[in-house]
Design a protein around this motif. Structure first.
Motif, PDB file in Angstrom:
ATOM      1  N   SER A 380       1.060  -1.930   0.010  1.00 12.53           N
ATOM      2  CA  SER A 380      -0.158  -0.241  -0.162  1.00 12.53           C
ATOM      3  C   SER A 380       1.431   1.371  -0.068  1.00 12.53           C
ATOM      4  O   SER A 380       0.365   2.523  -0.213  1.00 12.53           O
ATOM      5  N   SER A 381       2.099   1.269   0.566  1.00  8.36           N
ATOM      6  CA  SER A 381       3.111   2.341   0.804  1.00  8.36           C
ATOM      7  C   SER A 381       3.564   2.560  -1.309  1.00  8.36           C
ATOM      8  O   SER A 381       4.021   3.839  -1.070  1.00  8.36           O
ATOM      9  N   LEU A 382       3.385   1.921  -1.716  1.00 14.03           N
ATOM     10  CA  LEU A 382       4.142   1.955  -3.565  1.00 14.03           C
ATOM     11  C   LEU A 382       2.942   2.704  -4.183  1.00 14.03           C
ATOM     12  O   LEU A 382       1.272   2.980  -3.725  1.00 14.03           O
ATOM     13  N   SER A 383       3.324   3.233  -5.263  1.00 14.14           N
ATOM     14  CA  SER A 383       2.568   4.083  -5.962  1.00 14.14           C
ATOM     15  C   SER A 383       1.407   3.158  -6.976  1.00 14.14           C
ATOM     16  O   SER A 383       2.042   2.222  -7.057  1.00 14.14           O
ATOM     17  N   ASN A 384       0.648   3.723  -7.726  1.00 13.23           N
ATOM     18  CA  ASN A 384      -0.079   2.993  -9.087  1.00 13.23           C
ATOM     19  C   ASN A 384       0.607   2.046  -9.853  1.00 13.23           C
ATOM     20  O   ASN A 384       0.240   1.165 -10.440  1.00 13.23           O
ATOM     21  N   LYS A 385       1.331   2.476 -10.726  1.00 17.03           N
ATOM     22  CA  LYS A 385       3.163   2.056 -11.551  1.00 17.03           C
ATOM     23  C   LYS A 385       4.204   1.800 -10.240  1.00 17.03           C
ATOM     24  O   LYS A 385       3.936   0.641 -11.591  1.00 17.03           O
ATOM     25  N   GLN A 386       4.183   1.963  -9.823  1.00 17.33           N
ATOM     26  CA  GLN A 386       4.551   0.775  -8.935  1.00 17.33           C
ATOM     27  C   GLN A 386       4.714  -0.962  -9.003  1.00 17.33           C
ATOM     28  O   GLN A 386       4.656  -1.944  -9.035  1.00 17.33           O
ATOM     29  N   ARG A 387       3.525  -1.003  -8.663  1.00 15.39           N
ATOM     30  CA  ARG A 387       2.879  -1.733  -7.919  1.00 15.39           C
ATOM     31  C   ARG A 387       2.088  -2.557  -9.457  1.00 15.39           C
ATOM     32  O   ARG A 387       2.087  -4.265  -9.911  1.00 15.39           O
ATOM     33  N   LEU A 388       1.612  -1.778 -10.552  1.00 16.04           N
ATOM     34  CA  LEU A 388       1.297  -2.441 -11.845  1.00 16.04           C
ATOM     35  C   LEU A 388       2.802  -2.917 -12.741  1.00 16.04           C
ATOM     36  O   LEU A 388       2.850  -4.444 -13.035  1.00 16.04           O
ATOM     37  N   ARG A 389       4.583  -2.220 -12.112  1.00 15.62           N
ATOM     38  CA  ARG A 389       4.903  -2.525 -12.360  1.00 15.62           C
ATOM     39  C   ARG A 389       5.336  -3.995 -11.610  1.00 15.62           C
ATOM     40  O   ARG A 389       6.097  -5.053 -12.408  1.00 15.62           O
ATOM     41  N   TYR A 390       5.424  -4.084 -10.894  1.00 12.96           N
ATOM     42  CA  TYR A 390       5.556  -5.187  -9.845  1.00 12.96           C
ATOM     43  C   TYR A 390       4.757  -6.866 -10.528  1.00 12.96           C
ATOM     44  O   TYR A 390       5.239  -7.616 -10.245  1.00 12.96           O
ATOM     45  N   GLN A 391       3.023  -6.395 -10.265  1.00 10.12           N
ATOM     46  CA  GLN A 391       2.205  -7.413 -10.822  1.00 10.12           C
ATOM     47  C   GLN A 391       3.109  -7.897 -11.617  1.00 10.12           C
ATOM     48  O   GLN A 391       2.722  -8.906 -12.167  1.00 10.12           O
ATOM     49  N   LYS A 392       3.160  -6.932 -13.029  1.00  9.82           N
ATOM     50  CA  LYS A 392       4.118  -7.788 -14.362  1.00  9.82           C
ATOM     51  C   LYS A 392       5.003  -9.128 -14.018  1.00  9.82           C
ATOM     52  O   LYS A 392       5.012  -9.480 -14.187  1.00  9.82           O
ATOM     53  N   ALA A 393       6.050  -8.396 -13.149  1.00  7.27           N
ATOM     54  CA  ALA A 393       6.727  -9.480 -12.622  1.00  7.27           C
ATOM     55  C   ALA A 393       6.877 -10.958 -12.375  1.00  7.27           C
ATOM     56  O   ALA A 393       7.786 -11.899 -12.258  1.00  7.27           O
ATOM     57  N   TYR A 394       5.313 -10.655 -11.499  1.00  7.35           N
ATOM     58  CA  TYR A 394       5.560 -11.746 -10.954  1.00  7.35           C
ATOM     59  C   TYR A 394       4.115 -12.534 -11.328  1.00  7.35           C
ATOM     60  O   TYR A 394       3.819 -13.308 -11.073  1.00  7.35           O
ATOM     61  N   THR A 395       3.604 -11.911 -12.417  1.00  9.11           N
ATOM     62  CA  THR A 395       2.622 -13.017 -13.394  1.00  9.11           C
ATOM     63  C   THR A 395       2.633 -12.744 -14.716  1.00  9.11           C
ATOM     64  O   THR A 395       3.874 -11.760 -15.243  1.00  9.11           O
ATOM     65  N   ILE A 396       2.269 -13.137 -15.546  1.00 10.51           N
ATOM     66  CA  ILE A 396       1.771 -13.471 -16.654  1.00 10.51           C
ATOM     67  C   ILE A 396       0.685 -12.930 -17.748  1.00 10.51           C
ATOM     68  O   ILE A 396      -0.248 -13.420 -17.109  1.00 10.51           O
ATOM     69  N   ASP A 397       0.902 -12.250 -18.099  1.00  5.64           N
ATOM     70  CA  ASP A 397      -0.524 -11.838 -19.288  1.00  5.64           C
ATOM     71  C   ASP A 397      -0.576 -13.200 -20.714  1.00  5.64           C
ATOM     72  O   ASP A 397       0.113 -13.173 -21.842  1.00  5.64           O
ATOM     73  N   LEU A 398      -2.023 -13.757 -20.074  1.00  2.00           N
ATOM     74  CA  LEU A 398      -2.071 -14.923 -21.192  1.00  2.00           C
ATOM     75  C   LEU A 398      -2.642 -13.876 -22.314  1.00  2.00           C
ATOM     76  O   LEU A 398      -2.682 -14.875 -23.570  1.00  2.00           O
ATOM     77  N   ASN A 399      -3.115 -13.098 -22.628  1.00  2.00           N
ATOM     78  CA  ASN A 399      -3.333 -12.030 -23.672  1.00  2.00           C
ATOM     79  C   ASN A 399      -2.221 -12.146 -24.564  1.00  2.00           C
ATOM     80  O   ASN A 399      -2.706 -11.916 -26.371  1.00  2.00           O
ATOM     81  N   GLU A 403       1.376 -13.912 -29.113  1.00  2.00           N
ATOM     82  CA  GLU A 403       2.363 -12.890 -29.912  1.00  2.00           C
ATOM     83  C   GLU A 403       4.057 -12.533 -29.126  1.00  2.00           C
ATOM     84  O   GLU A 403       4.964 -13.234 -30.190  1.00  2.00           O
ATOM     85  N   ASN A 404       3.871 -13.182 -27.606  1.00  2.00           N
ATOM     86  CA  ASN A 404       4.839 -13.974 -27.523  1.00  2.00           C
ATOM     87  C   ASN A 404       5.156 -14.896 -26.251  1.00  2.00           C
ATOM     88  O   ASN A 404       4.739 -15.646 -25.100  1.00  2.00           O
ATOM     89  N   PRO A 405       5.492 -16.152 -26.690  1.00  2.00           N
ATOM     90  CA  PRO A 405       5.330 -17.427 -26.728  1.00  2.00           C
ATOM     91  C   PRO A 405       6.423 -17.617 -25.688  1.00  2.00           C
ATOM     92  O   PRO A 405       5.873 -18.413 -24.888  1.00  2.00           O
ATOM     93  N   GLY A 406       6.886 -17.650 -26.126  1.00  2.94           N
ATOM     94  CA  GLY A 406       8.755 -17.288 -24.675  1.00  2.94           C
ATOM     95  C   GLY A 406       8.995 -17.207 -24.036  1.00  2.94           C
ATOM     96  O   GLY A 406       9.676 -17.160 -22.586  1.00  2.94           O
ATOM     97  N   GLU A 407       7.438 -16.297 -23.065  1.00  5.59           N
ATOM     98  CA  GLU A 407       7.435 -15.476 -22.023  1.00  5.59           C
ATOM     99  C   GLU A 407       7.040 -15.852 -21.047  1.00  5.59           C
ATOM    100  O   GLU A 407       6.577 -15.770 -20.215  1.00  5.59           O
ATOM    101  N   ILE A 408       5.979 -17.733 -21.928  1.00  5.44           N
ATOM    102  CA  ILE A 408       4.260 -18.080 -21.101  1.00  5.44           C
ATOM    103  C   ILE A 408       5.593 -18.517 -20.014  1.00  5.44           C
ATOM    104  O   ILE A 408       6.749 -19.456 -20.079  1.00  5.44           O
ATOM    105  N   ILE A 409       5.165 -18.323 -18.779  1.00  4.29           N
ATOM    106  CA  ILE A 409       5.831 -19.525 -17.445  1.00  4.29           C
ATOM    107  C   ILE A 409       4.374 -19.914 -17.409  1.00  4.29           C
ATOM    108  O   ILE A 409       3.302 -19.110 -16.384  1.00  4.29           O
ATOM    109  N   ALA A 410       4.387 -21.658 -17.354  1.00  6.86           N
ATOM    110  CA  ALA A 410       4.153 -22.448 -16.166  1.00  6.86           C
ATOM    111  C   ALA A 410       3.874 -22.624 -15.017  1.00  6.86           C
ATOM    112  O   ALA A 410       5.184 -22.791 -15.256  1.00  6.86           O
TER     113      ALA A 410
END
Length: 432
Positions: A380-399, A403-410
């Motif tokens: 909660s102490s982070l900004s919205n942009k920081q939270r989104l950046r960190y969320q992308k670091a530990y999740t994968i956008d399956l959409n 386009e980027n099949p090499g980035e998929i982590i299962a």
């Protein structure tokens, strides 16, 4: 089905009528089925709904490769980056049942929290702890180098050192206050209040930082008493903030949880009853002993302090014989000691022993909950942009799958026995 914990019916409805069972449909209170399961605190039902929502990429024996949709589970909104108080993680942390504690141990929530800790929370935690230690060092040096007389005058090298550390202490306090003021203005008072409720020691620490401004006013106005009073409160509140960071270590974390629980429940109930006895008997002692040439009972306040010392066993019994109606005073003294020193204090010890045993039995789970709250406070102490950046670091956008099949982590996980018959043609088993 979820409210009544009908797990088999949920499986049947999801497998027999997959298109007619929308697992992401929100109810009147804007809660999806997985959020309702988190609020109930049933680990098996929650994991079942997670299994129903996950996407299987391949199955080999008892092992499967899956991806999980974190919508409604993760505390970060994937669009705006704001914290979601209705997420499954936030709801689980608010629960106080054993089921909620078990969900933090082994479910998907535990895995998400662990990824948050590795991605950003651990680093932010250590940086904040290091800043706090520096602030406490500067504050302690400023206190121990104080002298009597005019503190604005410089007479020795010790005064120069004190002045330097006082300036550093004020800068640290101003940075803490300024950061929280900006956070309240940007995120709103509701989210700030929620963060303070999860960490009351940090709120008291912020209050002490605000009091540091009064010490500056007291210094330049010549009000030494104002400076001494505020500094006494600041020292206590600042060092108690270390309890918040102690919760992040497994060795001492459960003990901090015990202290908080005892204060909130056992000591609070004891004090409510004890104050009633203290006020009533102190008034009687004030009436009976105020003319006995004893300063301990001259005023109502002195009478209450004397009665409090009676409870601790620090009282001169001969004082009871010097007042009027000595027999009555002695009788009230005996009754007061039986009710407080014998009954109430032993009842408090019994309650605290029960609290200790209850928490000790699930020490690992209790520590996990306190650790998870620290992660949420740091998030909660982070900004919205920081939270989104960190969320992308530990999740994968399956959409972006095509386009980027090499980035998929299962992730690899054991196949749920409820679905073994459906996928592998085997009967469900409860033990493998």
């Amino acid at each position: 089905m979820i409210i009544h914990k009908q797990k088999d019916m949920c499986v049947y409805a999801a497998t027999a009528f997959p298109s007619a069972v929308p697992l992401d449909l929100a109810n009147y209170y804007n809660r999806t089925p997985i959020m309702v399961a988190a609020s109930i605190g049933t680990k098996e039902l929650f994991e079942l709904l997670v299994d129903l929502r996950k996407e299987r990429h391949w199955v080999f024996g008892k092992t499967e490769c899956t991806s999980h949709d974190l919508t409604g589970i993760d505390s970060i909104d994937p669009v705006t980056g704001q914290t979601d108080p209705q997420s499954a993680i936030a709801i689980t942390l608010k629960g106080d049942t054993r089921g909620h504690l078990e969900m933090l141990e082994t479910s998907l929530i535990a895995r998400v929290l662990d990824q948050k800790w590795k991605t950003f929370a651990k680093r932010v935690f250590m940086i904040n702890l290091f800043r706090l230690v520096l602030y406490l060092v500067c504050l302690s040096v400023s206190v121990y180098t104080r002298r009597d007389g005019d503190l604005l005058s410089v007479k020795s090298s010790k005064d120069i050192a004190r002045f330097v550390f006082e300036c550093l202490t004020i800068l640290f306090a101003a940075s803490y206050v300024g950061y929280d003021v900006i956070r309240v203005l940007v995120k709103g008072p509701r989210l700030a209040l929620q963060s303070w409720l999860n960490a009351p020691s940090k709120f008291f620490f912020l209050f002490c930082c605000c009091l540091m401004i009064l010490t500056v006013i007291g210094r330049f106005t010549g009000s030494r008493s104002l400076e001494d009073v505020t500094l006494s409160i600041i020292v206590v509140g600042s060092w108690l903030c270390l309890l918040f960071y102690c919760r992040g270590f497994r060795i001492v974390g459960p003990f901090i949880t015990m202290i908080y629980s005892m204060i909130q429940h056992d000591i609070a109930r004891f004090c409510f009853i004890y104050v009633i006895f203290l006020i009533s008997f102190s008034q009687a002692f004030h009436f009976l002993l105020k003319d006995a040439n004893e300063e301990s009972f001259d005023t109502p306040y002195d009478s209450m302090m004397a009665a409090f010392l009676m409870t601790l066993g620090s009282f001169d019994y001969d004082t009871l014989n010097s007042g009027k109606l000595a027999v009555l005073a002695q009788l009230l003294f005996v009754i007061f000691m039986v009710l407080t020193a014998i009954l109430l204090l032993n009842m408090l010890i019994a309650m605290m022993t029960t609290t200790y045993q209850n928490i000790a039995e699930r020490a690992s789970m209790e520590w996990k909950k306190q650790w998870a709250k620290i992660v949420m406070v740091l998030e909660s102490s982070l900004s919205n942009k920081q939270r989104l950046r960190y969320q992308k670091a530990y999740t994968i956008d399956l959409n972006d799958l095509t386009e980027n099949p090499g980035e998929i982590i299962a992730c690899l996980s054991t196949l749920n026995p409820l679905f073994r018959k459906e996928l592998c043609g085997e009967e469900p088993q409860h033990s493998w």
